[in-house]
Each structure stands twice: as C-alpha cells, then as structure tokens.
Design an enzyme around this catalytic site. Structure first.
Site, mmCIF file in Angstrom:
data_model
loop_
_atom_site.group_PDB
_atom_site.id
_atom_site.type_symbol
_atom_site.label_atom_id
_atom_site.label_comp_id
_atom_site.label_asym_id
_atom_site.label_seq_id
_atom_site.Cartn_x
_atom_site.Cartn_y
_atom_site.Cartn_z
ATOM 1 N N VAL A 92 -18.637 -11.932 -17.320
ATOM 2 C CA VAL A 92 -18.137 -10.899 -16.661
ATOM 3 C C VAL A 92 -18.570 -10.688 -15.104
ATOM 4 C CG1 VAL A 92 -17.718 -8.479 -16.701
ATOM 5 C CG2 VAL A 92 -17.940 -9.630 -19.001
ATOM 6 N N HIS B 218 8.553 6.805 -16.712
ATOM 7 C CA HIS B 218 9.267 5.565 -16.065
ATOM 8 C C HIS B 218 9.468 5.872 -14.518
ATOM 9 C CE1 HIS B 218 11.802 2.313 -15.321
ATOM 10 N NE2 HIS B 218 12.605 3.045 -14.681
ATOM 11 N N GLY C 184 -22.548 -19.165 -14.702
ATOM 12 C CA GLY C 184 -21.858 -18.647 -15.563
ATOM 13 C C GLY C 184 -20.813 -17.813 -15.351
#
Ligand code: FAD
Ligand code: AMP
Length: 482
Positions: free
Chosen positions: A191, A455, A188
C-alpha cells in the site's frame, strides 16, 4: 493526589486520541501522553497518521494528481495548459500546512473536552501506574484506574538496506524530498510503496518498485489486482514482482548521490541505479521502552501487544489499541478500538466488527474493499455469486473522463448476503463507505438493488454491480439473466 486519573492513554495517534477524547466526553478524568516532536522540535499530536502517514501522503497524492491531470488529461477535455510546472517546495509547504492545522486541531479537541495533554514519554509500571518523563527529563508517577496503550508502529527496516538520510529513506523521508528525483527505487509494492511511488511518478520520476512476492497485492481481490497492475504499468510504474533486494550502496557526494540497488529475480542478480530509494516493506509494532518488566502486559509471537477481541491485555484494566495490536494497521481501525475501549470502561457494551474494516489504496484509480475476496471464498469452499459492473458503462465516470475500473460484489449464494465489495476506480474510497454500511446491516445484494441511487453518480456502479449479482443490471448485458 493530583496525579491520579481515571484513564491514562499512552500515544496520541488516531487510536490514542480517539480513546482519550471519548473517555473525557464520558466524564472520565483523562490524560494522554505522547512523545512525538515535529521538525522544529515542538510536541505534536496525531501520531503517524497526521504527521507522517495518512494526511501528508494524501496531500501529496492529491497535488500530484492535479498536476498529472493538467499535464496529460486536460487536453482531452479541451483545456490547453501552457507553461505547466511543479514547485515541490510549495507543494511541501502546503502539505505541512495541512498537517499543522490538523495536529493543532487535536490539541484544541483535547482542551475542549478536558483531556490533559502530557508531552513526553510514558512507561507502564505494575498496578496501572505510569511513569511519565517530560521532554526536559523530569519524571513523575501517575496512578490510573485504567490505562490504554496506543504507541502505534514504526517502519520496518531490512538489514541489507540501511537508511541513509535523504537518499535511502523510509515513508516519512519520502514525504520530504526537496525535488523530484529523476530515478526513484521503491522496495515493496504494498500500500505505502504504491502510494508514494505514484506521487513521484506523477511528478516526473522514473519509478521502479521491487517486490519480493510473485503475486501483486495478495490481500486484494485478484481480478482487481490484475487490472490495477496493468493500469499502474501504463502510468509508468515499473513494478517488478518476484525480486528480492540483496543490498544497496550509496555513491557520489552531495546532490549527486546515487544508490546502486542489488536484487535477485528468477533470471539472476541485477543492479538498479537510482537517485533516491524508499524502503516501504511494512511496519512493525512500536513497544520500545513502553513496558516495565513487571507491567503484566505480554507480547504475542510477532511482537504485537497481546489482546483479546475487546482489546484487553493480560494486565487487569490495561488495554491496547491501534497498530500495536493484531489486525490491519489502519487509522480508522485503531480509532474504533480506542472508542470501544473508552465506552466499555464507562460501562457501555460496544464491539468492533473486525469483519467490516474498509481498506483503501489511494492510487489513481483507487482500490478499496471490505469483506471477503473471491479467492478467500474459494479457499473456504463457500458457495457465492458474483456481480461486476465496469466504470466504462457509468455515465458520470465517462462524463468526468475518468472511467477506468470496476465494482465487484460477492454474495453468499444461498442467502444473497453480501460477503465482500471490491472497487477499483475513481472515488473508490468514498464508494466503499456505502458497502460498509450495507454489510454492517447484513444487507443482501438485492437490498442494494432495491435502493435508489442518484443519477448520474459513480455510486450507480455499486447499484448496478449489486443488480448484476442477480443477473439484473440495466446498463450492461448480463451473463446470467433472471
Ligand atoms: P500512531 O499513529 O503510530 O501513533 C502512536 C503515537 O504514540 C505516536 O505519536 C508516538 O510518538 C506515540 N508513542 C509511542 N510510544 C510512546 C511512549 N512510550 N510514550 C509516549 N508516546 C508514545 N492508515 C489509514 O487508515 N489510511 C491511510 O491512508 C494511511 N496512510 C498511511 C500512509 C503512510 C505513509 C503511513 C506510514 C501510514 C499510513 N496509514 C494509513 C497507517 C496509519 O498511519 C496508522 O494505522 C495509524 O497512524 C495508527 O494509529 P495508532 O494511534 O495506533 O499509532
Ligand atoms: P505493506 O505491508 O502493504 O506495506 O507492503 C510491504 C511490501 O514489501 C510487501 O508486499 C512485501 O512483500 C514487500 N517486501 C518485504 N521485504 C521485501 C524485500 N526485501 N524486497 C522486496 N519487497 C519486500
């Protein structure tokens, strides 16, 4: 009558404990029954999430990421490391410490808010009565005005691959390995498979993920899934799509045990030999022993407790929340449902917005999204605009030597309303929160474009992607210009 409560909750995972705490905050006499025991056989609160899920997996993901950075990336930023080693026992001990702290924390929150914690199992009888059986086997009947069922989910198993202690394991077993397995198979590539595969790959395992589907992460935006598949491949995760596992057999003894895993793909039958095998094929709702035949609560065709949008079952004043009901199996989704139910019982009118549930895969880079994918919109025939911005053009990401990934925003073409945000990159799990807030307030891409971002931050990539929807990104040459 002493055993009478306003609310009895069955299950103290994130859905049940959030419901119980909120109900008690609202002044209701609340009891919460949970039968989970820890490794020492002591009652533990917090359900899958705190004991065997979100928290221990993140403790190991963070630890293994630090190791991976030290081993492979410190050198690039001018830091030399000698004698680097992994102490799996210590890593596990720290993980167990985090779990112990958080599970004890739920106990303190129960005490502080006046929730009566009842260790043992609960079973819903008719007319809102609950049979409570302690771990010692003593049975009492509780009467409640309202009952909230939150029994969660358990790992799915597949017939051809029965679990074998310490060798063929489910997700809980994969959080307990005592050493790094040289070769690890994972069935699998969803997630949980990706997260657990990443942990052990970073620590040195050769990891092969066998995934039945031909498509990688079909629930994620497919552009992002393609980029992620390439990135994970470069990290050493060998993800084999379109492979169906047909059987597994354990050979050898003691520490030398190995597993032969048989699988089929378009080229025929193959055998893969690994030292450990993780079965991560999904989870199923857990309802064993929960309902008396006359409880009045029904299951849907997939075995989930049947509920409407308000988490009401077919039995009056009986609710169900979390993994045991429809919708994504996520801790925060269950917790929001638990709080909604407690508040609605108290006469408030909240609702859960099922369109705005964030999803995160805690690989590195992380994958996170909210709302619709581009493929959803195409399938629905909706007209939309797309804005993307690469982490490679983000100053903070470059400064941090961590600039792989992108932010992608899809907005309704006519109104510019944001329909989905998809992030593949460092801190995607944190950035997606900003997108969830924007979507809860029905923001347009322009609204985010008009907002000022600090920023230098990774969040500027969200700002620029929103600007790019209108062809106005600054730090990128826009394909469309306005
Ligand atoms: P659970 O957490 O399963 O809790 C249910 C509780 O009810 C259990 O303690 C159980 O013992 C108890 N119970 C059941 N039946 C009875 C009964 N009859 N009587 C008494 N007690 C009963 N989700 C995320 O959002 N983010 C993540 O990063 C994430 N990572 C995960 C990683 C792994 C490895 C796994 C396995 C899961 C992960 N999940 C994650 C999923 C998350 O753990 C679940 O969505 C969440 O725990 C569901 O909460 P719940 O309260 O519905 O159920
Ligand atoms: P998730 O639901 O995200 O935990 O992912 C579970 C994954 O396991 C899905 O992608 C399934 O397609 C995959 N899966 C289920 N059964 C098998 C199987 N027998 N062999 C390989 N992959 C499987």
């Amino acid at each position: 009558m002493p055993n009478e409560y306003d609310i009895v909750v069955i299950g103290a995972g994130p859905a049940g404990y959030a419901a119980a705490i909120r109900a008690a905050q609202l002044g209701m006499r609340t009891a919460c029954i949970d039968k989970a025991l820890d490794r020492e056989g002591n009652p533990t609160l917090g359900g899958t999430c705190l004991n065997w899920g979100c928290i221990p997996s993140k403790a190991l993901l963070d630890a293994s990421h630090k190791y991976m950075e030290a081993a492979h990336q410190f050198d690039e930023v001018g830091i030399g490391v000698e004698g680097l080693s992994v102490d799996v026992a210590k890593m596990m001990q720290r993980k167990d410490g985090v779990v112990a702290k958080l599970t004890a924390g739920i106990g303190m929150l129960f005490d502080g808010n006046g929730v009566v914690s009842l260790p043992g199992s609960g079973r819903l009888l008719a007319h809102k009565h609950v049979e409570y059986t302690t771990h010692e086997g003593e049975v009492t009947e509780l009467a409640a005005e309202h009952v909230i069922l939150a029994p969660g989910s358990v790992p799915m198993e597949i017939d051809p691959v029965p679990l074998v202690p310490d060798v063929v394991v489910d997700s809980a077993g994969a959080l307990e390995f005592e050493e790094v397995p040289p070769r690890l198979g994972v069935i699998g590539a969803g997630v949980i498979g990706l997260e657990l595969g990443s942990v052990w790959c970073r620590l040195g395992s050769e990891v092969v993920l066998l995934e039945a589907l031909d498509e990688f992460l079909p629930i994620a935006d497919q552009r992002i899934a393609r980029d992620a598949l390439r990135a994970f491949g470069r990290q050493g995760l060998d993800i084999r799509l379109g492979t169906r596992v047909t059987g597994a057999s354990v050979k050898g003894r003691g520490k030398k045990k190995q597993v032969d895993v048989g699988y089929q793909d378009k080229d025929g039958e193959h055998t893969l030999t690994v030292d450990k095998l993780i079965v991560a094929v999904g989870r199923r709702p857990y309802t064993e022993g929960l309902l008396a035949p006359d409880s009045g609560v029904n299951l849907d065709e997939r075995g989930f407790l049947y509920v409407n949008d308000l988490c009401e079952t077919d039995a009056p004043d009986v609710y169900a929340v979390g993994d045991v009901v429809r919708g994504p199996m996520l801790a925060h989704k269950g917790a929001e449902e638990g709080v909604m139910v407690a508040e609605r019982i108290a006469g408030h009118k909240p609702m859960v917005n099922y369109e705005c549930i964030p999803n995160v895969i805690y690989t590195h880079p992380e994958i996170a999204w909210v709302g619709k994918t581009e493929q959803d919109l195409k399938a629905d025939g909706e007209a939309y605009s797309v804005g993307t911005f690469p982490y490679a053009a983000n100053g903070r990401a470059l400064a941090a030597n961590d600039a792989e990934g992108m932010v992608k925003i899809v907005a309704e073409e006519e109104t510019d309303r944001i329909l989905g945000v998809h992030v593949f990159g460092p801190q995607a799990s944190e950035l997606i929160g900003q997108a969830v807030i924007a979507m809860e307030f029905e923001a347009s891409a322009e609204d985010i474009g008009l907002t000022m971002f600090a920023h230098p931050t990774l969040a500027e990539a969200v700002h620029e992607a929103a600007l790019a929807v209108g062809g106005r990104a600054i730090h990128m040459v826009n394909r469309k210009r306005r």
